[in-house]
Design an enzyme around this catalytic site. Structure first.
Site, PDB file in Angstrom:
ATOM      1  N   LYS A 100       0.828  -1.201   0.000  1.00  0.00           N
ATOM      2  CA  LYS A 100       0.000   0.000   0.000  1.00  0.00           C
ATOM      3  C   LYS A 100       0.867   1.258   0.000  1.00  0.00           C
ATOM      4  O   LYS A 100       0.677   2.159  -0.827  1.00  0.00           O
ATOM      5  CB  LYS A 100      -0.931  -0.005   1.209  1.00  0.00           C
ATOM      6  CG  LYS A 100      -1.772   1.255   1.347  1.00  0.00           C
ATOM      7  CD  LYS A 100      -2.571   1.216   2.646  1.00  0.00           C
ATOM      8  CE  LYS A 100      -3.145   2.575   2.974  1.00  0.00           C
ATOM      9  NZ  LYS A 100      -3.817   2.602   4.287  1.00  0.00           N
TER      10      LYS A 100
ATOM     11  N   ASP B  51      -6.976   0.706   0.624  1.00  0.00           N
ATOM     12  CA  ASP B  51      -7.133   0.981   2.049  1.00  0.00           C
ATOM     13  C   ASP B  51      -8.529   0.515   2.465  1.00  0.00           C
ATOM     14  O   ASP B  51      -9.212  -0.188   1.704  1.00  0.00           O
ATOM     15  CB  ASP B  51      -6.908   2.464   2.353  1.00  0.00           C
ATOM     16  CG  ASP B  51      -8.070   3.349   1.927  1.00  0.00           C
ATOM     17  OD1 ASP B  51      -8.917   2.887   1.106  1.00  0.00           O
ATOM     18  OD2 ASP B  51      -8.156   4.484   2.404  1.00  0.00           O
TER      19      ASP B  51
END
Length: 211
Positions: free
Chosen positions: A121, A140
């Site tokens: 991420k 997310d």
């Protein structure tokens, strides 16, 4: 409606709703974005943006962060939560950037994810926003929730969800789409009380609107 057709309509609707969507973490360099993204774990971007101006005045370079006193660094990032681990990861990350990459922020997913505190991420955020490279799709909590609600993903992990989204959306739009999903998740498609009546995806959302 298959996933690619849904994705095409989602992309068009989001471009109309959020034509100028971008990274909400304030930064002026790949280093600043890397540090800010590490700090954003389990913390809001708003809170990170409150403390980074002073942080980036105090520490201007990779070497500055590598040489930082942990006590001082911890005190400056304390309000972002989990500050001891974050301070340690930032310093160790910068030490490794100097040792392995000549002090330059690496520009590939494989290299970035070798750094302490940097997972897919974080690496995808840095690549997409600091270098304009879409090697992956940032997933997310908002992106995960929305992609499942809309019916674009079924994977039970962020990694599986990322792979599903990468298959149905154009690669050039991956970074942009992560920003728009996050905006939509914060403003409209909230976890507990989604505002379906004002959602630009209402016509083809599979879970709440019967699309």
């Amino acid at each position: 409606m298959n996933s690619k057709n849904t994705a095409k309509k989602v992309l068009a609707a989001l471009k109309k709703k959020y034509p100028d969507a971008g990274c909400s973490l304030r930064h002026h360099s790949p280093l600043q974005l890397l540090v800010a993204t590490i700090l954003s774990a389990q913390c809001t971007d708003v809170q990170v943006n409150k403390i980074t101006p002073a942080l980036f005045v105090r520490y201007k370079t990779v070497q500055d962060f590598a040489d930082a006193s942990l006590d001082e660094l911890e005190s400056m990032v304390k309000t972002t939560g989990f500050y001891r681990n974050k301070a340690k990861n930032i310093r160790h990350c910068c030490e490794q950037i100097i040792a392995d990459f000549g002090g330059k922020i690496p520009e590939t997913l494989a290299e970035l994810t070798t750094l302490p505190g940097v997972g897919r991420k974080t690496a995808n955020v840095v690549l997409g926003n600091a270098f304009g490279k879409n090697e992956g799709f940032v997933v997310d909590t908002h992106v995960f929730r929305l992609s499942h609600r809309i019916g674009l993903a079924e994977g039970n992990t962020p990694e599986k969800t990322e792979q599903e989204l990468m298959k149905v959306f154009p690669q050039d739009d991956w970074a942009y789409l992560s920003h728009t999903f996050i905006l939509l998740g914060r403003e409209i498609c909230k976890a507990r009380k989604p505002m379906c009546e004002v959602c630009p995806l209402e016509k083809f959302c599979g879970k709440f609107c019967g699309g």
